[in-house]
Design a protein around this motif. Structure first.
Motif, PDB file in Angstrom:
ATOM      1  N   ASP A 190      45.775 -37.679 123.297  1.00  0.00           N
ATOM      2  CA  ASP A 190      46.064 -36.452 123.802  1.00  0.00           C
ATOM      3  C   ASP A 190      44.927 -35.628 124.463  1.00  0.00           C
ATOM      4  O   ASP A 190      43.795 -35.524 124.166  1.00  0.00           O
ATOM      5  N   PRO A 191      45.040 -35.737 125.804  1.00  0.00           N
ATOM      6  CA  PRO A 191      43.765 -34.912 126.785  1.00  0.00           C
ATOM      7  C   PRO A 191      43.550 -33.628 126.353  1.00  0.00           C
ATOM      8  O   PRO A 191      42.321 -33.331 126.978  1.00  0.00           O
ATOM      9  N   THR A 192      44.342 -33.015 125.738  1.00  0.00           N
ATOM     10  CA  THR A 192      44.316 -31.496 125.491  1.00  0.00           C
ATOM     11  C   THR A 192      43.103 -31.106 124.235  1.00  0.00           C
ATOM     12  O   THR A 192      42.535 -30.195 124.272  1.00  0.00           O
ATOM     13  N   TYR A 193      42.821 -32.381 123.829  1.00  0.00           N
ATOM     14  CA  TYR A 193      41.465 -32.240 122.713  1.00  0.00           C
ATOM     15  C   TYR A 193      40.230 -32.041 123.568  1.00  0.00           C
ATOM     16  O   TYR A 193      39.263 -31.491 123.178  1.00  0.00           O
ATOM     17  N   ILE A 194      40.220 -32.420 125.115  1.00  0.00           N
ATOM     18  CA  ILE A 194      39.321 -32.172 125.880  1.00  0.00           C
ATOM     19  C   ILE A 194      39.383 -30.996 126.649  1.00  0.00           C
ATOM     20  O   ILE A 194      40.354 -30.999 127.333  1.00  0.00           O
ATOM     21  N   THR A 195      38.346 -30.309 126.875  1.00  0.00           N
ATOM     22  CA  THR A 195      38.348 -29.017 127.693  1.00  0.00           C
ATOM     23  C   THR A 195      38.551 -29.191 129.279  1.00  0.00           C
ATOM     24  O   THR A 195      38.095 -30.239 129.476  1.00  0.00           O
ATOM     25  N   ASN A 196      39.061 -28.236 129.753  1.00  0.00           N
ATOM     26  CA  ASN A 196      39.054 -28.539 131.311  1.00  0.00           C
ATOM     27  C   ASN A 196      37.774 -28.175 131.972  1.00  0.00           C
ATOM     28  O   ASN A 196      37.677 -28.360 133.314  1.00  0.00           O
ATOM     29  N   TYR A 197      37.052 -27.528 131.285  1.00  0.00           N
ATOM     30  CA  TYR A 197      35.776 -26.923 131.889  1.00  0.00           C
ATOM     31  C   TYR A 197      34.783 -27.813 132.381  1.00  0.00           C
ATOM     32  O   TYR A 197      34.618 -28.949 131.805  1.00  0.00           O
ATOM     33  N   ASN A 198      34.556 -27.740 133.629  1.00  0.00           N
ATOM     34  CA  ASN A 198      33.587 -28.418 134.303  1.00  0.00           C
ATOM     35  C   ASN A 198      34.391 -29.753 134.616  1.00  0.00           C
ATOM     36  O   ASN A 198      33.617 -31.021 134.901  1.00  0.00           O
ATOM     37  N   GLY A 199      35.360 -29.938 134.608  1.00  0.00           N
ATOM     38  CA  GLY A 199      36.318 -31.028 135.169  1.00  0.00           C
ATOM     39  C   GLY A 199      36.111 -32.070 133.941  1.00  0.00           C
ATOM     40  O   GLY A 199      36.362 -33.212 134.344  1.00  0.00           O
ATOM     41  N   ALA A 200      35.778 -31.754 132.811  1.00  0.00           N
ATOM     42  CA  ALA A 200      35.534 -32.833 131.654  1.00  0.00           C
ATOM     43  C   ALA A 200      36.867 -33.470 131.113  1.00  0.00           C
ATOM     44  O   ALA A 200      36.796 -34.874 131.251  1.00  0.00           O
ATOM     45  N   ARG A 201      38.093 -32.903 131.310  1.00  0.00           N
ATOM     46  CA  ARG A 201      39.231 -33.776 130.955  1.00  0.00           C
ATOM     47  C   ARG A 201      39.527 -34.711 132.070  1.00  0.00           C
ATOM     48  O   ARG A 201      39.841 -35.881 131.700  1.00  0.00           O
ATOM     49  N   SER A 202      39.328 -34.384 133.224  1.00  0.00           N
ATOM     50  CA  SER A 202      39.501 -35.571 134.307  1.00  0.00           C
ATOM     51  C   SER A 202      38.411 -36.597 134.182  1.00  0.00           C
ATOM     52  O   SER A 202      38.832 -37.513 134.368  1.00  0.00           O
ATOM     53  N   LEU A 203      37.308 -36.262 133.959  1.00  0.00           N
ATOM     54  CA  LEU A 203      36.433 -37.135 133.684  1.00  0.00           C
ATOM     55  C   LEU A 203      36.674 -38.241 132.863  1.00  0.00           C
ATOM     56  O   LEU A 203      36.451 -39.427 132.986  1.00  0.00           O
ATOM     57  N   VAL A 204      36.956 -37.509 131.482  1.00  0.00           N
ATOM     58  CA  VAL A 204      37.065 -38.672 130.425  1.00  0.00           C
ATOM     59  C   VAL A 204      38.442 -39.610 130.562  1.00  0.00           C
ATOM     60  O   VAL A 204      38.450 -40.447 130.212  1.00  0.00           O
ATOM     61  N   ARG A 205      39.354 -39.023 131.357  1.00  0.00           N
ATOM     62  CA  ARG A 205      40.372 -39.768 131.721  1.00  0.00           C
ATOM     63  C   ARG A 205      40.265 -40.955 132.851  1.00  0.00           C
ATOM     64  O   ARG A 205      41.348 -41.830 132.897  1.00  0.00           O
ATOM     65  N   LYS A 206      39.085 -40.958 133.308  1.00  0.00           N
ATOM     66  CA  LYS A 206      38.756 -42.177 134.142  1.00  0.00           C
ATOM     67  C   LYS A 206      38.355 -43.328 133.404  1.00  0.00           C
ATOM     68  O   LYS A 206      38.441 -44.489 133.964  1.00  0.00           O
ATOM     69  N   LEU A 207      38.482 -43.223 132.153  1.00  0.00           N
ATOM     70  CA  LEU A 207      37.840 -44.182 131.182  1.00  0.00           C
ATOM     71  C   LEU A 207      39.071 -44.656 130.506  1.00  0.00           C
ATOM     72  O   LEU A 207      39.854 -43.591 129.871  1.00  0.00           O
ATOM     73  N   GLU A 208      39.348 -45.883 130.182  1.00  0.00           N
ATOM     74  CA  GLU A 208      40.338 -46.070 129.188  1.00  0.00           C
ATOM     75  C   GLU A 208      39.791 -46.035 127.697  1.00  0.00           C
ATOM     76  O   GLU A 208      38.832 -46.098 127.667  1.00  0.00           O
ATOM     77  N   ARG A 209      40.484 -45.699 126.856  1.00  0.00           N
ATOM     78  CA  ARG A 209      40.188 -45.047 125.513  1.00  0.00           C
ATOM     79  C   ARG A 209      39.681 -46.457 124.793  1.00  0.00           C
ATOM     80  O   ARG A 209      38.555 -46.326 123.950  1.00  0.00           O
ATOM     81  N   TYR A 210      40.104 -47.497 124.945  1.00  0.00           N
ATOM     82  CA  TYR A 210      39.690 -48.662 124.396  1.00  0.00           C
ATOM     83  C   TYR A 210      38.294 -48.993 125.030  1.00  0.00           C
ATOM     84  O   TYR A 210      37.615 -49.448 124.272  1.00  0.00           O
ATOM     85  N   GLU A 211      38.141 -48.855 126.206  1.00  0.00           N
ATOM     86  CA  GLU A 211      36.830 -49.180 126.755  1.00  0.00           C
ATOM     87  C   GLU A 211      35.643 -48.255 126.075  1.00  0.00           C
ATOM     88  O   GLU A 211      34.579 -48.532 125.893  1.00  0.00           O
ATOM     89  N   ILE A 212      36.035 -46.807 125.891  1.00  0.00           N
ATOM     90  CA  ILE A 212      34.975 -46.047 124.898  1.00  0.00           C
ATOM     91  C   ILE A 212      34.848 -46.489 123.865  1.00  0.00           C
ATOM     92  O   ILE A 212      33.675 -46.293 123.533  1.00  0.00           O
ATOM     93  N   LEU A 213      35.816 -46.858 123.196  1.00  0.00           N
ATOM     94  CA  LEU A 213      35.711 -47.285 121.693  1.00  0.00           C
ATOM     95  C   LEU A 213      34.785 -48.713 121.714  1.00  0.00           C
ATOM     96  O   LEU A 213      33.861 -48.653 120.891  1.00  0.00           O
ATOM     97  N   GLU A 214      35.118 -49.406 122.725  1.00  0.00           N
ATOM     98  CA  GLU A 214      34.312 -50.866 122.898  1.00  0.00           C
ATOM     99  C   GLU A 214      32.719 -50.381 123.057  1.00  0.00           C
ATOM    100  O   GLU A 214      31.914 -51.122 122.384  1.00  0.00           O
ATOM    101  N   GLU A 215      32.664 -49.397 123.917  1.00  0.00           N
ATOM    102  CA  GLU A 215      31.083 -49.177 124.033  1.00  0.00           C
ATOM    103  C   GLU A 215      30.332 -48.398 123.204  1.00  0.00           C
ATOM    104  O   GLU A 215      29.319 -48.514 122.799  1.00  0.00           O
ATOM    105  N   VAL A 216      31.310 -47.618 122.175  1.00  0.00           N
ATOM    106  CA  VAL A 216      30.658 -46.778 121.230  1.00  0.00           C
ATOM    107  C   VAL A 216      30.303 -47.939 119.995  1.00  0.00           C
ATOM    108  O   VAL A 216      29.364 -47.617 119.437  1.00  0.00           O
ATOM    109  N   ILE A 217      31.119 -48.590 119.660  1.00  0.00           N
ATOM    110  CA  ILE A 217      30.776 -49.600 118.778  1.00  0.00           C
ATOM    111  C   ILE A 217      29.980 -50.396 118.977  1.00  0.00           C
ATOM    112  O   ILE A 217      28.939 -50.957 118.301  1.00  0.00           O
ATOM    113  N   LYS A 218      29.786 -51.121 120.384  1.00  0.00           N
ATOM    114  CA  LYS A 218      28.535 -51.813 120.786  1.00  0.00           C
ATOM    115  C   LYS A 218      27.141 -51.093 120.436  1.00  0.00           C
ATOM    116  O   LYS A 218      26.554 -51.785 120.098  1.00  0.00           O
ATOM    117  N   SER A 219      27.261 -49.761 120.798  1.00  0.00           N
ATOM    118  CA  SER A 219      26.142 -48.996 120.810  1.00  0.00           C
ATOM    119  C   SER A 219      25.693 -48.888 119.169  1.00  0.00           C
ATOM    120  O   SER A 219      24.556 -48.960 118.860  1.00  0.00           O
TER     121      SER A 219
END
Length: 88
Positions: free
Chosen positions: A51-80
């Protein structure tokens, strides 16, 4: 006329993806903090629910995070978290 920069530049798509993901998450994190949200809770909520409403629209943050696939974010977080450069 001679080209003074004759070295071949190697493109690393994996590193670029990691840097893009980190950059976007950092910007989203900052926007959430600036708006007074707990950024970790908001990002986890988004990653779990989609649900993208967890992310604020402030500074275009919601649009930014939606440029990434959730699984790709999780993949990078786990690798890190596990200090793994790339899983093949």
């Amino acid at each position: 006329m001679s080209n003074t920069n004759e070295h071949t530049i190697q493109f690393d798509a994996i590193k670029t993806k990691q840097e893009l993901t980190k950059g976007i998450l950092s910007e989203v994190y900052t926007s959430l903090v600036e708006k007074g949200y707990n950024p970790i809770d908001q990002l986890v909520g988004y990653l779990i629910s989609g649900d993208p409403t967890y992310i604020t629209n402030y500074n275009g943050a919601r649009s930014l995070v939606r440029k990434l696939e959730r699984y790709e974010i999780l993949e990078e977080v786990i690798k890190s978290y596990l200090n793994i450069e790339d899983i093949k």
